[in-house]
Structure formats: structure tokens, C-alpha cells
Motif scaffolding. Structure first.
Motif, PDB file in Angstrom:
ATOM      1  N   ARG A 149     -27.550  31.216 -34.670  1.00 53.03           N
ATOM      2  CA  ARG A 149     -26.209  31.146 -34.101  1.00 53.03           C
ATOM      3  C   ARG A 149     -25.307  32.145 -34.807  1.00 53.03           C
ATOM      4  O   ARG A 149     -25.348  32.271 -36.028  1.00 53.03           O
ATOM      5  CB  ARG A 149     -25.658  29.744 -34.309  1.00 53.03           C
ATOM      6  CG  ARG A 149     -24.262  29.539 -33.724  1.00 53.03           C
ATOM      7  CD  ARG A 149     -23.813  28.117 -33.954  1.00 53.03           C
ATOM      8  NE  ARG A 149     -22.545  27.824 -33.306  1.00 53.03           N
ATOM      9  CZ  ARG A 149     -21.991  26.612 -33.304  1.00 53.03           C
ATOM     10  NH1 ARG A 149     -22.610  25.602 -33.908  1.00 53.03           N
ATOM     11  NH2 ARG A 149     -20.836  26.397 -32.704  1.00 53.03           N
ATOM     12  N   LEU A 189     -21.928  33.766 -36.434  1.00 53.53           N
ATOM     13  CA  LEU A 189     -20.938  33.229 -37.376  1.00 53.53           C
ATOM     14  C   LEU A 189     -19.822  32.441 -36.709  1.00 53.53           C
ATOM     15  O   LEU A 189     -19.314  31.470 -37.248  1.00 53.53           O
ATOM     16  CB  LEU A 189     -20.237  34.399 -38.076  1.00 53.53           C
ATOM     17  CG  LEU A 189     -20.935  35.065 -39.216  1.00 53.53           C
ATOM     18  CD1 LEU A 189     -20.102  36.234 -39.704  1.00 53.53           C
ATOM     19  CD2 LEU A 189     -21.134  34.053 -40.336  1.00 53.53           C
ATOM     20  N   ALA A 190     -19.396  32.918 -35.553  1.00 54.58           N
ATOM     21  CA  ALA A 190     -18.243  32.301 -34.902  1.00 54.58           C
ATOM     22  C   ALA A 190     -18.485  32.202 -33.411  1.00 54.58           C
ATOM     23  O   ALA A 190     -17.586  32.380 -32.617  1.00 54.58           O
ATOM     24  CB  ALA A 190     -16.968  33.099 -35.195  1.00 54.58           C
ATOM     25  N   ASN A 191     -19.734  31.904 -33.064  1.00 56.46           N
ATOM     26  CA  ASN A 191     -20.048  31.779 -31.643  1.00 56.46           C
ATOM     27  C   ASN A 191     -20.118  30.319 -31.227  1.00 56.46           C
ATOM     28  O   ASN A 191     -20.625  29.473 -31.974  1.00 56.46           O
ATOM     29  CB  ASN A 191     -21.357  32.495 -31.318  1.00 56.46           C
ATOM     30  CG  ASN A 191     -21.170  33.998 -31.306  1.00 56.46           C
ATOM     31  OD1 ASN A 191     -21.616  34.720 -32.196  1.00 56.46           O
ATOM     32  ND2 ASN A 191     -20.449  34.479 -30.310  1.00 56.46           N
ATOM     33  N   THR A 192     -19.637  30.050 -30.041  1.00 56.86           N
ATOM     34  CA  THR A 192     -19.694  28.692 -29.512  1.00 56.86           C
ATOM     35  C   THR A 192     -21.129  28.358 -29.108  1.00 56.86           C
ATOM     36  O   THR A 192     -21.969  29.245 -28.923  1.00 56.86           O
ATOM     37  CB  THR A 192     -18.810  28.559 -28.260  1.00 56.86           C
ATOM     38  OG1 THR A 192     -19.331  29.429 -27.255  1.00 56.86           O
ATOM     39  CG2 THR A 192     -17.367  28.933 -28.553  1.00 56.86           C
ATOM     40  N   ILE A 193     -21.352  27.073 -28.928  1.00 60.99           N
ATOM     41  CA  ILE A 193     -22.665  26.614 -28.489  1.00 60.99           C
ATOM     42  C   ILE A 193     -22.985  27.205 -27.121  1.00 60.99           C
ATOM     43  O   ILE A 193     -24.124  27.602 -26.855  1.00 60.99           O
ATOM     44  CB  ILE A 193     -22.683  25.065 -28.486  1.00 60.99           C
ATOM     45  CG1 ILE A 193     -22.647  24.567 -29.948  1.00 60.99           C
ATOM     46  CG2 ILE A 193     -23.896  24.525 -27.740  1.00 60.99           C
ATOM     47  CD1 ILE A 193     -22.471  23.068 -30.097  1.00 60.99           C
ATOM     48  N   GLU A 208     -21.951  30.126 -25.854  1.00 61.21           N
ATOM     49  CA  GLU A 208     -22.324  31.541 -26.003  1.00 61.21           C
ATOM     50  C   GLU A 208     -23.743  31.671 -26.556  1.00 61.21           C
ATOM     51  O   GLU A 208     -24.497  32.580 -26.188  1.00 61.21           O
ATOM     52  CB  GLU A 208     -21.350  32.248 -26.951  1.00 61.21           C
ATOM     53  CG  GLU A 208     -19.975  32.469 -26.354  1.00 61.21           C
ATOM     54  CD  GLU A 208     -18.940  32.902 -27.376  1.00 61.21           C
ATOM     55  OE1 GLU A 208     -17.900  33.442 -26.969  1.00 61.21           O
ATOM     56  OE2 GLU A 208     -19.153  32.685 -28.592  1.00 61.21           O
ATOM     57  N   ILE A 264     -21.176  27.751 -39.414  1.00 60.98           N
ATOM     58  CA  ILE A 264     -20.179  28.570 -38.720  1.00 60.98           C
ATOM     59  C   ILE A 264     -19.035  28.877 -39.675  1.00 60.98           C
ATOM     60  O   ILE A 264     -18.885  28.244 -40.718  1.00 60.98           O
ATOM     61  CB  ILE A 264     -19.648  27.877 -37.444  1.00 60.98           C
ATOM     62  CG1 ILE A 264     -19.050  26.497 -37.760  1.00 60.98           C
ATOM     63  CG2 ILE A 264     -20.729  27.782 -36.395  1.00 60.98           C
ATOM     64  CD1 ILE A 264     -18.349  25.842 -36.573  1.00 60.98           C
ATOM     65  N   THR A 319     -21.448  38.316 -21.928  1.00 60.55           N
ATOM     66  CA  THR A 319     -21.984  37.051 -22.415  1.00 60.55           C
ATOM     67  C   THR A 319     -23.149  36.562 -21.554  1.00 60.55           C
ATOM     68  O   THR A 319     -24.103  35.982 -22.065  1.00 60.55           O
ATOM     69  CB  THR A 319     -20.860  35.992 -22.425  1.00 60.55           C
ATOM     70  OG1 THR A 319     -19.769  36.528 -23.171  1.00 60.55           O
ATOM     71  CG2 THR A 319     -21.318  34.700 -23.062  1.00 60.55           C
ATOM     72  N   ALA A 330     -14.927  37.342 -35.812  1.00 57.46           N
ATOM     73  CA  ALA A 330     -14.594  36.427 -36.893  1.00 57.46           C
ATOM     74  C   ALA A 330     -14.895  37.086 -38.225  1.00 57.46           C
ATOM     75  O   ALA A 330     -15.353  36.448 -39.159  1.00 57.46           O
ATOM     76  CB  ALA A 330     -15.376  35.125 -36.748  1.00 57.46           C
ATOM     77  N   ARG A 369     -11.040  35.201 -33.574  1.00 60.78           N
ATOM     78  CA  ARG A 369     -11.289  33.889 -32.977  1.00 60.78           C
ATOM     79  C   ARG A 369     -10.632  32.798 -33.821  1.00 60.78           C
ATOM     80  O   ARG A 369     -10.871  32.715 -35.020  1.00 60.78           O
ATOM     81  CB  ARG A 369     -12.795  33.672 -32.903  1.00 60.78           C
ATOM     82  CG  ARG A 369     -13.173  32.434 -32.157  1.00 60.78           C
ATOM     83  CD  ARG A 369     -14.590  32.492 -31.654  1.00 60.78           C
ATOM     84  NE  ARG A 369     -14.647  33.115 -30.342  1.00 60.78           N
ATOM     85  CZ  ARG A 369     -15.730  33.144 -29.575  1.00 60.78           C
ATOM     86  NH1 ARG A 369     -16.856  32.605 -29.995  1.00 60.78           N
ATOM     87  NH2 ARG A 369     -15.706  33.718 -28.390  1.00 60.78           N
ATOM     88  N   PHE A 388     -13.268  26.745 -33.838  1.00 59.99           N
ATOM     89  CA  PHE A 388     -13.232  27.412 -32.543  1.00 59.99           C
ATOM     90  C   PHE A 388     -14.121  26.722 -31.506  1.00 59.99           C
ATOM     91  O   PHE A 388     -14.027  27.008 -30.322  1.00 59.99           O
ATOM     92  CB  PHE A 388     -13.677  28.872 -32.706  1.00 59.99           C
ATOM     93  CG  PHE A 388     -15.061  28.982 -33.258  1.00 59.99           C
ATOM     94  CD1 PHE A 388     -16.161  28.864 -32.432  1.00 59.99           C
ATOM     95  CD2 PHE A 388     -15.276  29.130 -34.616  1.00 59.99           C
ATOM     96  CE1 PHE A 388     -17.448  28.917 -32.949  1.00 59.99           C
ATOM     97  CE2 PHE A 388     -16.553  29.188 -35.134  1.00 59.99           C
ATOM     98  CZ  PHE A 388     -17.638  29.076 -34.296  1.00 59.99           C
ATOM     99  N   GLU A 389     -15.029  25.851 -31.925  1.00 62.31           N
ATOM    100  CA  GLU A 389     -15.969  25.225 -30.985  1.00 62.31           C
ATOM    101  C   GLU A 389     -15.207  24.272 -30.061  1.00 62.31           C
ATOM    102  O   GLU A 389     -14.375  23.505 -30.519  1.00 62.31           O
ATOM    103  CB  GLU A 389     -17.057  24.463 -31.757  1.00 62.31           C
ATOM    104  CG  GLU A 389     -18.076  23.719 -30.889  1.00 62.31           C
ATOM    105  CD  GLU A 389     -18.825  24.627 -29.896  1.00 62.31           C
ATOM    106  OE1 GLU A 389     -19.479  25.573 -30.329  1.00 62.31           O
ATOM    107  OE2 GLU A 389     -18.715  24.376 -28.668  1.00 62.31           O
ATOM    108  N   LYS A 441     -16.893  22.373 -27.383  1.00 62.52           N
ATOM    109  CA  LYS A 441     -17.697  21.308 -26.778  1.00 62.52           C
ATOM    110  C   LYS A 441     -17.473  19.973 -27.487  1.00 62.52           C
ATOM    111  O   LYS A 441     -17.718  18.914 -26.904  1.00 62.52           O
ATOM    112  CB  LYS A 441     -19.198  21.643 -26.832  1.00 62.52           C
ATOM    113  CG  LYS A 441     -19.635  22.611 -25.765  1.00 62.52           C
ATOM    114  CD  LYS A 441     -20.975  22.213 -25.149  1.00 62.52           C
ATOM    115  CE  LYS A 441     -21.437  23.230 -24.135  1.00 62.52           C
ATOM    116  NZ  LYS A 441     -20.577  23.360 -22.960  1.00 62.52           N
TER     117      LYS A 441
END
Lengths: 337, 337, 337, 337
Positions: A207, A209-213, A215, A238, B134, B210, B239, C241-242, C244
Motif C-alpha cells: 500500500r 504511504l498515503a493511498n486509500t484502500i 486506490e 500509512i 487511478t 504525502a 493529502r 485521509f482514509e 472507508k
């Protein structure tokens, strides 16, 4: 998909929008609210370009109600994906422990470490040949020689090997690697992902560093869209405002990924915080949350490591973690190996 | 660099550590505190591997007191770097406005947009030929054809062109491009940075989603360490937890970079928030904070854009922004172009 | 504490600074580096005002090497604090499960829920009488009546009660409450903390939405500085930032707090993500990471709840969680109750 | 408001839900999608409890399409609110500069500072009598005496005064204060907000460390719901991962608030980063983004300040900032004072 219209939209504008949408193969049904009008879209909305719709004058915003990922979506593939790595299963009732140094440094180091982690119960070997380092002045890895040394360690111990790819141009060097790791900094290196989609090797996708689930699942989708379904998702912490830990382990991501996707989930408790004293509790937490594997940094002599020494366990410390881990894995009905 | 020792460290351990440090070319002076002992290091500490020191048993933590970047550090290069792009200066008293679409879509679109932004006062043209998206199912750019169309637009308008590279294997296609952009997702694609350090083209290095300012400067250092000093730093929003804007523009980064580094600073007010209505105020804010250039998304017809239509200005909107921008740039004593 | 001096500092300035520091009761020893000079301070630096030192002209920055908290610091109090609540222990080998609704709504609701959670194995009852709601138009709690109903539920079931205080002016109403909760939004309501420091009730101090572990411990220190040592630290998810999950559970905080402090640690897996399906895995993770208690939202009929219905478990769901939790608690050698 | 139903919902469940919604005064219209069914709600949805709807079995999620704030919403109050403070206007074509020390320390300090900031062009005086400090061991302010000293400074200079309230119990002491500040840590101290809604003084509402713009507007709504419409919104930096600055100034919030709300907007460039060298550029940026006022920390002798000395300007530095600020304010057509 729901399209929310601007307050002052007139009838003609709305009709034009509905035509545009229907050309893209969906049906649009309108609801007139007191303050806002909305359109609900029916049909296969994955073909709709959400940004194009948002760019229409009459549109205030668009809200998706369906996930944008398909191949990695559990809704369409209810059964767990189980990946076979040299006969060991990632996913299902097996639990894998991948251990080894941050970087491969020399033959003695990697073979000693491989033997030590195997003796303690690890089932695969990790080690970096190409190292992403923040500073251009830091040790960057042994490159091709590093991969050769990993293969020697595999020959010596029988442990399958996991190592990180940093650039497409090195792909040929990974022919005998068992699992190719995509690091956090490359999670959205889409050109790399596309090429990995065309090979048939298992991919460990860390994953960002700062990516959403979401993404992250879309990056898995990039690989799977190319035809390679052997993707493992690796949570490694994260970036947040907290400074006592290097990153913040998003433990909730583990059970959430298990609901959203059928892919196996791996946790890296070493990078997650950078603190060796937290590897044991976070490993146990990962097990009870449903992770399928752990990837842990171990070095035969951390004080001489060329990278990440401070977050590497000694073989003795790793052996202590395994002594706690094994009964916990068995307690929840799984087996290591 | 300061090394903080564990409370229970004994004399022999400390002496061993001092030896280790002195082998690395620095002098270590001890201070015995009430609760902690510390060592202060004197000499060129940039050669010290901080992680290696942290991995020593006797060490609790290490604190750096000097910046880890050198070539981009204003302390060692007090004068502003001014980059010449086809006769236009980035840095100094000149102010550049780079404008154009997210993606190059076809000849009419890019040439119409180029002519429109030139008429409104833009001094360079942007446009994506390789697009990081994305979703694997979204439009990915025209690739080589996109670069050819940009060159046609340059021929038609005389505007220098800026376009993004996503992978080393495409580098040859960028031979006639005037500024190569490294996107946010590739800010720590270190292999790519190393290769760009060996070419002599100006590089527009976007800040990662980030990434800290220090990590960003270290990525500039990667390029400069290879010999290419023509690096511009582009702030494009980071972010955060805020959801009303796509990203949060870190406006403080602009004056701070000007203090820390001699490199020119560019701001992207379009990606910073994703809201067209904020492009004008954020552009003005960038000017008064000392930015050297702006990069703004403009599309001849945003409602037909294949990507990022919702955040692109129309030529009319861009022209209105320029009408505000020009007098503000002049008010602070700079000139556009 | 280490003071880093500006590069161009002259001898007189440094001597003046040393005098200022020594007036504050510490000894300052200088180290002259190549690019920076530093002073190491020896003595009780907790009396030093770090901001005052940073405001001196000659000072570039100040770095602390010692924790600023004392009373809650494990270094000075190696033994675990164990808090007695009506004969139940929080801390040590006992494990407590606090359960109940977000808000107390009426007598039937709270008594039915209390009986249900007791039957399933909960050891304490939670319920809000004063509710912090983002919107002024949302249900704000029953206030004094809510506390009376909690006391009736305690009388009916024997479960000790936990409820949140929002303002000092209500403190008298909490005379018979067993544990006073300080909510995330009040973690730095220092006036409230000071007053709670003067009472002798156990305090459940929730972590602020975006507060660091150090700030959280400093808030515990506020209470303890007043004389009340009965503080429990409750991790309930931080803002990231998440999107979900409502918040991101910082599970690493649990073992880290156990190292840094002697205070008991509680986890709130309900607020941590807002998703009922994650309560079970996160509860198990908290147990194996060393938490001393859980606080879980349960409502006798979530679909009729006046607040947080969507994240409340039904009694049946809670009972299923307890069926997994109890053997796990026992497996690690603790007992519920 | 849009209600997204679970995939397997049956007709009876949906009808029950529609009945529940219609009892709450709205009309629900259904759209059957391929994978999801949705209900669009028409009518005054501000009366709907979104959490209650989400807690219904048949509901997957609920998406709001309308803002939850009303009194501070520009849609319902298109004209700018202009607040009169002792004859000075906050909002409209006037621009106010509030300056002064972090804490009131003694009579000489506050009067000297007040005279200095007035001489440099400040139009109001700030100063803390009650100080929220992370550490219980730090200076907490002079309390009632601090307010008396501020009133003396007002008498001496004619500058209206702004000071922070930390607890309801002190409200009586604020009778002669001109603007009551609610600090970042109290932005969601809802009991305090409710009481401030019942007084008629102007309130300066600082944004919480990690609060969204929507939550911030909802806190303004708390005050306005009580009847007090004199609310100013003060952006003071948010918490992010960046460590070079104390906080990250969210400059985009300024123009965005101007679109969303009719309330005046103030910026605090001192707390925003903690770096004095950034006060000037961030002040200029705030002006061009449409802010109505600035609040800046100035101390007659920062090196002797009891709090926040390192981020306070000297009178000379403040005077230099004003020399840049005044022409910029006039350039955009506003007047200071």
C-alpha cells in the motif's frame, strides 16, 4: 451512479445531459427535490467517465454507489484467492511468515540470516536487491548480484524468495524470483503495474504511504486487468500526524480488505512503525484480524546492517516472536507453512 | 548530529560507539545528563549512516541538526537558480504561466487550446501524452502521438511545451520536449530520477501526495546528484483529512522552499483543489508568496475533455484569471514572460 | 535538552544564553560543530520553557531528549496502575468489557440493553447522557434524567456505569457515576481536566481526533497533576485521509502506551471505524496487543437508536463477539471480569 | 438525500423504509439499478436523522446532497455579514489587523505592545488571559488580571480587544471584552458554543486542529442557532504529516468559505506555521484570497515572552509586515481600519 444537478438547471440542459448519458449505455431517471434535482443512473456505470459528467455545466457533482474495481471485488468472486508459491499457500488455512533483511549485503549475511529465520520457523525469505532510499547518497542495493545471492540462499535453505522491483528495465533479472514485490512508492507506478499484469508471477503489492484502500484495490486491478490474478495486498502503515511511530499501521484495513476483496492480505509490522518492540504485538494483531501472511525484517547482525538496521529484529528476537506467533496462529485454526 | 544514548549504557559500550563514529570521520564529544547521556558529532556528518547508528545497542535515538540535502540547499548556493526555457526564464524577475489541457486528445483540441491560452497571455503549454490514471479502464493518453501533437502546437504558437514522463522506456520520445514533468506519483521513483539526472533538460518535479518538503528536496537532490541542475519544484496540494477539496494546497511551502533552496518554485492551483472557482485566488496567493510560475489546466471545451474536465478552466475563465494575475504580478515588481 | 545555535552566533551571545539557561537551574555544555554549534543541557530540564529558549535570537532550534510527562511516565513508576471500579480491576490480569448504547434514550431501552450486555458477559455499562453532536439540530441527550436512568440500570444489573462529561457545570450530576469519560473533543479542554484532577473518580480519557500520543499523555498529566491518579487512556481511532472507515484505529498506540506509561489502556472498536463488521476483529486485536478493556456500542434495537445506530451492535451480535473474545482473553492468560 | 439499499432487499422491507421516511415528512422515490436500488428523498431533509436511516437493516448507506448548515449558509443568506466592533467593520471593504502577544504577562508588556502595534497600523489588540497549554507545568495565563490589563491597554490606545475563553465559568469576566475568541481546541466544545450563542458579542471561532470545513461551519451554526449571528471564522492551520511547519495553513479554505458562507473570514498566519519568517507572505496571500482580517502575534520582547515567543514578531518586524500589507490591501480595493 447519482448525478446531482445545479439548482438553476433548465429543462433543455437536463435533457441534453440525459441524452449524453444514454449514449454511454445507461438509463437516467430524474427526481426533483426541493432544493436539488438528481438523476439516478441504471445500467453498467463502469463505462461512464465520471470526470466527463462532472465537467458538464448543469452538473453539481456525481456520486458513485458501486465500487470501481471488478476483478479484485469479492462481490463478483466470492471465493478466496489462494496463491501457490513453490507449494506453499498464501490464503486459506495456511499462514506464511516471510522474513529476512532489508537489503541483501553479501553472501554470508543473506545465507546466515536465511538459515536463522528458517530455523525459527519462517517459511519464505525476503531481501532487497534494489533499494528505494530517500537519499541519493545512501546504499542503493547490490542489484543483479543481490538477486543472485538470494537465489543462493534459496538453494541453501529451500525458502522461496521475495524481492522488490523498482524499474521495468530490471524485469528480466526477476525470472527466478518467487514473489515480486511492488514497494509503497511504486503502488501507483502504473506502467510498472501494467507490465507485471502480463507476467505470471505472484505480486506482493504494498500500500502506498498515503493511498486509500480504494486506490490500492484499483492498483491491484491494473495488474489483474493484464491477466495476472496472483496479487497479494500488503498493509505496511500509512502516513499520519503521529510522530512516535514511523507510520501508523491501519489494522482495520485487514478485515476490511477481506470483505471487499478475495485477494490474500499480508502485513508488514516492521515498516509499519519502525520500532522492533512493536513487531510482536502487531504480528499477533494481524493474525487475529485475518491476515494470511506477515513479512518481517530480520538481520543476522542489525548493528552492521547497511539499511534499516534499527527496525530489524535479531535472529533471537525473531525466534521469540515466532514462539508467540505459532500458538496464536494455531489457536485460530490455521497452520504456519 | 546528536546521538542520544540509552540510560543504562556502560563506559565500554560508549567507547566502542565513539570508535565506530570516529572511523566514519567525525569527532564525538560526550555530555552526561541527569537522565540521558548524549554525544555531539563534529565534522562532515553527511557521510554517516543514521540508521546504522540507530541500530547500535547503546543508542536510543539520533537527531540530525543539519539538512541532508546539499546541491539544492540555499546555504551552499545562496543565489537563485534561474532556468532558461527557449529564452524564457523560470526564476528571478520573470514570471511564467504554463497552461493547457490535462491530456492531449487530438490535433484540433491541442492547437485550439494552445492558441487560446497564448492569446490570454500564457507563456508555455502543458498537455499530457502519458496519463497516470487511478483506474486501468480510464483513458491513458495518446503516448507518442500526443507528443507529436504537442510539437505541432508548439510550431503553431511558439509556446515551449511541458509534458509528463511516466516510465524510463519512453525517454527517447521526450527529445524535443522543453520541460519534462515528473508527476506526484513518481516523486520517489528513484530509478527515473537518476536517469533524468543524466539528461540536460529542465525537470518540473511535482511534490508527492504525502511527501514532506525534506523528502521532496531529497528527490531534487537525486536529479542534481546526476549532474542536472535544472530542477523546478512544483507544489500541487497534499493529502489531508479535508474532503471539500481534492487536495490541500500547502501555500507555506512556497516561501519556505525559497528559504531552504535556490531552485525555482512552481504552483499548480488546478490539481491543488480540483475546483475551478479556486484557481484565481490560489494563483494570486502563489504570486505574493514568491512563486516563479503557475501551471494551470485549461481545455478548449472542458465538457468534452477525456480527463480532468471538471477542474479545467475554459479559455474565457482562463482569460479572466490572467486579467487579475497580470497586474498583481506587476504590482510585486515582476513581469510575465 | 539540546540547543542548536545559529551559524553566525558570536561568543557574547552564546555566553548570555548560557547565563540565561543556568539561571533556570541547568548546566550548559557547548560543542562546536563544523556547520552548527550546539549546547547540551544537564539537569532537570522539565523546568525549562522550551519556547522561551527558542525565542532567543541566537537559537536556531531546541530538541528535547526527555519526555515532558512525569506522573504518567513508566520510567518513574515502573509498576502497572490498576484501577478498582466497584471491585472490578482495570489493569493487570483482569480484562473488562464495557458495553451499552451511544445515548441513554429511555428507561426500557437502557435497562433492556444493560440486561442484554450483562447476559452476554459485559462487566460494565456505558451510555451517554450528554452527547457531543456535530449538528445543533441533532439529539443532545437526556442530561440529568439520562444519568438517573443509568443509575436505575446499575441497580437492576449491578454493572458499574461509565458516562461522558461535557462541561464542568454538570460535575455535581456525576457524583454516583463510577467512571467519568472525557470525550475525544474535550481531550484538550484543560479547564475540565484540571477540575477532574481534584476529584477521586476514575477517568476514561479518550484520545483526541488528531492528537499525538505525547499530547494525550500530557492531558493525562493534567489530571494527575491535580492529584487524581485513576486515569485510563482510551484509543478510539484517529483522523486520517482514509474514507472507508470513520477513523483509523491506531492499534500500535496500545503496546506503545504500555511501554511509555503505567496507566491502563482501553480500546473503543466501535468509534474507531464506525463499521459494526469490524468490531470483532479489532476487539481481538486489542486483546493480543495488551489492552486492559474494551468499550463497545450495543443497542437493544439499533434501527431505533437516536444516535450512532449504524455503528451499534445488536445484543445478538455482541453476544457473538463475546463468544470469540472470551477464549482469546483466556488464551493470553487473562480473565474477563 | 439519497438512500442506497442493500442488494438483497425485498419489497416489504423497502416499503417499510419508505413509510418510516414519509413519517419524517419527506417523499421517497425509488430507482432500481442493475446492482443497487436507491431512494431519492424530496422535501426538508434537514429534519431526517441520517444515522437512524443508516441503522435500518435494508440500508447500505445514505448520501447527503444538501449542506447540513443553514444559518451560516450563503445559499440562504446571499449578502456578506459585516460585524461592527467598536465602529470598525469586519467584512466588506474594510480590512482589520488584530495584533498582540500570545499571553498578557504584565502591564508594561501589554501596554508597550499595544502602543507599538497601533503605531504600526494594527486596528485591534489580541492577548491571552486564559492560555490552553499542552503541559500542566507551563504558564497558564493571568486570568482575571489579564483581562483587566487588556482593558487598560484598550483605554490607553483605543484598540478593541480580542481574548480567548476556555471555560463557561469565566464568562462573566468577558463582559467588557470586544471579541471573544474560541480556540482551536474548543471548536467542538458544544456546551461552550451554545452559551456563546445566547450572548450578543462577536465571536472569533478558530478552526480545530483536524476539523473539516463542514464541521467548522456546523460549530458556527451552534452559536447562530442560539441567536448570535456575529461569528467570524478564523483559519489557523490544520494538522498534517508535514513537520517543517507547526501546522499547514489551508489557504483554500478562505475563498471556499466565502463561497459557502456569508460570515467574515480571519487568518492567523502566526499559529499557522509557527515560523515568523512566513508571517509576511502568508498575510499577503490571505489578503488576495479574500480574508477580512488577520490576527498576528507580536510581543514587545519575544525573547522574554512566557509563551509562543518563537512565533511572535518584534514590533519592528510587525511594522515591516504592515509596510508590505497596506499597499497590497489597497491594491485590491480595500482599506485597513
Amino acid at each position: 451512479m447519482i448525478v446531482i444537478l445545479k439548482q438553476n438547471s433548465n429543462k433543455e440542459q437536463v435533457e441534453n445531459l440525459i441524452n449524453l448519458l444514454e449514449q454511454q449505455g445507461v438509463t437516467a431517471t430524474g427526481i426533483n427535490g426541493t432544493h436539488k434535482n438528481i438523476l439516478g443512473l441504471v445500467g453498467d456505470t463502469s463505462s461512464i467517465d465520471i470526470e466527463n459528467i462532472m465537467a458538464q455545466d448543469v452538473v453539481e457533482t456525481v456520486q458513485r454507489v458501486q465500487e470501481p474495481y471488478k476483478k479484485c471485488n469479492r462481490k463478483f468472486h466470492p471465493d478466496d484467492t489462494i496463491i501457490d508459491v513453490c507449494g506453499k499457500k498464501v490464503g486459506g488455512k495456511q499462514f506464511q511468515v516471510i522474513a529476512g533483511p532489508c537489503s541483501v549485503e553479501n553472501e554470508d549475511q543473506i545465507i546466515e540470516t536465511a538459515e536463522a529465520v528458517k530455523a525459527a520457523g519462517a517459511t519464505m525469505l525476503r531481501g532487497g536487491a534494489f533499494k528505494p532510499r530517500t537519499s541519493p547518497y545512501a546504499f542503493q542495493g547490490l542489484h543483479a548480484e543481490g538477486i543472485e545471492l538470494l537465489l543462493k540462499a534459496k538453494a541453501a535453505t529451500g525458502l522461496p524468495i521475495v524481492t522488490e522491483i523498482m524499474s521495468l528495465e530490471h524485469l528480466d533479472l526477476f525470472a527466478d524470483v518467487d514473489i515480486i514485490q511492488v514497494g509503497a512508492r511504486n503502488m501507483q507506478n502504473f506502467e510498472l503495474l501494467k507490465h507485471l499484469g502480463k507476467c505470471d508471477k505472484p505480486i506482493l503489492l504494498k500500500r502506498g504511504l498515503a493511498n486509500t484502500i480504494e486506490e490500492w484495490l484499483m492498483s491491484a486491478e491494473y495488474i489483474m486487468a493484464g491477466g495476472n490474478n496472483n496479487v497479494m495486498l500488503c498493509e505496511r502503515g500509512i502516513r499520519t500526524f503521529e510522530t512516535k511511530t514511523r507510520n501508523t499501521l491501519d489494522i482495520s484495513a485487514v478485515p476490511l480488505l477481506k470483505q471487499l476483496s478475495h485477494l490474500p492480505v499480508v502485513v508488514d509490522p516492521s515498516h509499519a512503525t519502525g520500532l522492533t518492540s512493536l513487531v510482536e504485538p502487531l504480528s499477533l494483531a494481524s493474525v487475529v484480524c485475518g491476515a494470511d501472511a506477515l513479512i518481517i525484517e530480520v538481520h543476522n547482525c542489525p548493528s552492521k546492517a547497511l539499511s534499516d538496521g534499527a527496525q530489524s529484529l535479531t535472529p533471537k528476537q525473531f525466534s521469540d516472536v515466532m514462539a508467540k506467533l505459532k500458538p496464536q496462529v494455531e489457536f485460530i485454526g490455521k497452520t504456519i507453512g
